[in-house]
Design a protein around this motif. Sequence first.
Motif, short mmCIF file in Angstrom:
data_model
loop_
_atom_site.label_atom_id
_atom_site.label_comp_id
_atom_site.label_asym_id
_atom_site.label_seq_id
_atom_site.Cartn_x
_atom_site.Cartn_y
_atom_site.Cartn_z
N ILE A 454 -70.13 62.75 -103.89
CA ILE A 454 -71.35 62.29 -103.24
C ILE A 454 -71.04 61.96 -101.78
N PRO A 455 -71.76 62.57 -100.82
CA PRO A 455 -71.45 62.30 -99.40
C PRO A 455 -71.89 60.90 -98.98
N LEU A 456 -71.03 60.26 -98.19
CA LEU A 456 -71.31 58.91 -97.68
C LEU A 456 -71.46 58.87 -96.16
N LEU A 457 -70.62 59.63 -95.45
CA LEU A 457 -70.52 59.47 -94.00
C LEU A 457 -70.09 60.79 -93.38
N ARG A 458 -70.79 61.22 -92.34
CA ARG A 458 -70.39 62.41 -91.59
C ARG A 458 -69.99 61.97 -90.18
N SER A 459 -68.74 62.19 -89.82
CA SER A 459 -68.20 61.75 -88.54
C SER A 459 -67.98 62.93 -87.61
N GLY A 460 -68.21 62.70 -86.32
CA GLY A 460 -68.01 63.73 -85.32
C GLY A 460 -67.10 63.26 -84.21
N ALA A 461 -67.11 64.01 -83.13
CA ALA A 461 -66.22 63.71 -82.00
C ALA A 461 -66.61 62.38 -81.36
#
Length: 691
Positions: A454-461
């Motif tokens: 289950i996705p919780l957090l999408r992090s980028g640059a």
Amino acid sequence: MAIVPLNLFVSHNGKSSRQRVTCRYKCGDQCAHPAPNTTDNEYFGDIAQAVSRRTVLRATGVTVLAVGAGAALAACSDDGMPTTASTSSPGPAAPEPPAGMNFAAVAPNSEDAVVVPEGYQQAVVISWGDPVLPDAPPFDVNAQTAAAQRGQFGFNNDFAGLLPIEGTSNHFLLVVNHEYTTETFMHPGYNADAPTREQFDIGVAAHGLSVVEVERTPEGLKPVMGRYNRRITADTPFILTGPAAGTALVKTTADPTGRTVLGTVNNCSGGVTPWGTVLSGEENFNSYFGAAEGAPAPRPVDADRLDRYGIKVEPTERKWETFDPRWDVTKSANEVNRFGYVVELNPWDPSSTPVKHSALGRFKHEAANIYVTDDGTVVAYAGDDERFDYMYKFVSSKKMREGVDPAALAANMTILDEGTLYVAKLTSDTPAGEIDGSGTLPAGGAFNGTGTWIPLLRSGADGQAESLVDGISPEEVAVFTRFAADKAGATKMDRPEDFEANPLTGKVYVALTNNDKRGGDGQPGPDAANPRNDNKSGQILEISDNHAGTDFTWDLLLVCGDPAAADTYFAGFDKTKVSPISCPDNLAFDSHGNLWISTDGNALDSNDGLFAVALDGPNRGLTKQFLTVPLGAETCGPIVTDDLVTVCVQHPGESDDNSIDDPLSRWPEGGNGTARPSVVAVWKDGGNIGV
């Protein structure tokens, strides 16, 4: 050395052998307190969810694998295997053990020594207090100082990685973390009610990591005063990266930017990355933070956050809060939010600043270990080592760069800052009525099922991030990951510790150490992945994962304990022909694809040890004990190469009835020596391990 065999028929009414003093200093005595996870996530025993198996992607080579502690209990034949004991009749003779496991199993014992198979040699590599830096003095337990400790090998070594030094034959970097300090076994005459400032400073210096060059010799591994040697301590500067960095949740008076954290504590397991750095997990950081007796309670929202992470507004065991206000949660409320991360160290540059990766979430990290798919996607697996907490993975959005040049290394050290963090939800087709808490196999003959990440957090640059959990901000998911996982409905597990991916098959293995509260009053009952109430001996989960995707299937490889007991399972292998194993902690692989397990707190009344398990063919489930560690000790940080095994021997001699002034153990020095956590190397006379 005589091996002391113990009674095979062991009562499962026993508890983990871990001593209360170890629990107090290692984890804040977490098992004596209610589990912090009070959510009512659904049971999955009655949920049917069909998920097809996916083809497992092939992994790239990983330099080193690691960690653990354990032991077992059985009357043994000459080869160390049980001579009686199973609820079923003995089957046909077992096949010849696979390559890598052709050794005489060590019998369970209670020796104050490291016991290895016949035909194998052993030697201590390095011990607490041995010099790591050139200006460090020799160890003297009666004259220890903080200045000396900053140049010496730290206390209670846990994870170990062994990295070849390119262009230098038989020379390696040994990178070891130091999980915790046990002051009653460090300082003669120690007064736990009134530690001194010097003892506090020694404790700070004894934490962290050590980088030590070692040379392979006919007598084992020998430390070298090399140019890479380094000590990381509980006040070494770290860079905080990812969605938490620079936010109000981590800013302090001492660090108004919220990007520079002093030190790392309670580093448990770890891993070596394919790009040549070392990962280490900050686990029971909660036990370092407290407050003076009678200190005012924090605001309600802060109290909830502290409770979910097991942090008490009361004096701690070490009383660090009396010497430095950053360890006092009523004086520096955000300092605790700066611990509980996966840290990454570049051991090839002694001047480099290590990193804390908040994109991987904040919880009681046992470790983080890496799998790389064919297209270069990096997947990091991690367990939250607490009763009824969760399993996680992070899938990078960046690809790993090949090569060992500085530019590739710099790029690869940002991989764990950009990607998606997931938590695991397990399901099974097994009817709930067939999971009664006894560990009895269901009608299908095995415990298995499917699962979803289950996705919780999408992090980028540059720390940019998107929360994938309604009502929780990105920085809150990064800092208070347990709350996000609670809301997502993750599956409560029996202390998920080390994750390791098999470099030959890509299957992922998880050590679930134990949970004697499973099925207790007001506590979650059994399910197919956690099938026993009052689970004292733990299990090993085998996952066939769609690594970069969100679906997986799973099986229980082992349900650990006494093979004579009906509630144990060894992948269907004949239980009369296995070594008993209890409380799996950390995992590693050899080049043959065998799984190696160390255990922590063996509930079967024998010293802890290291075990090898066959995973394929007619031997699948064959379990053999390779070594045991001394009295009171835990086996950690196994490294298994073709011709060498190393283990970290943690907390030798720790016992509720003893101290450094009245020792249970004198290992490794013997005589009147001081019990000292140490790294030990084991090798075979004139041959390879288990061949």
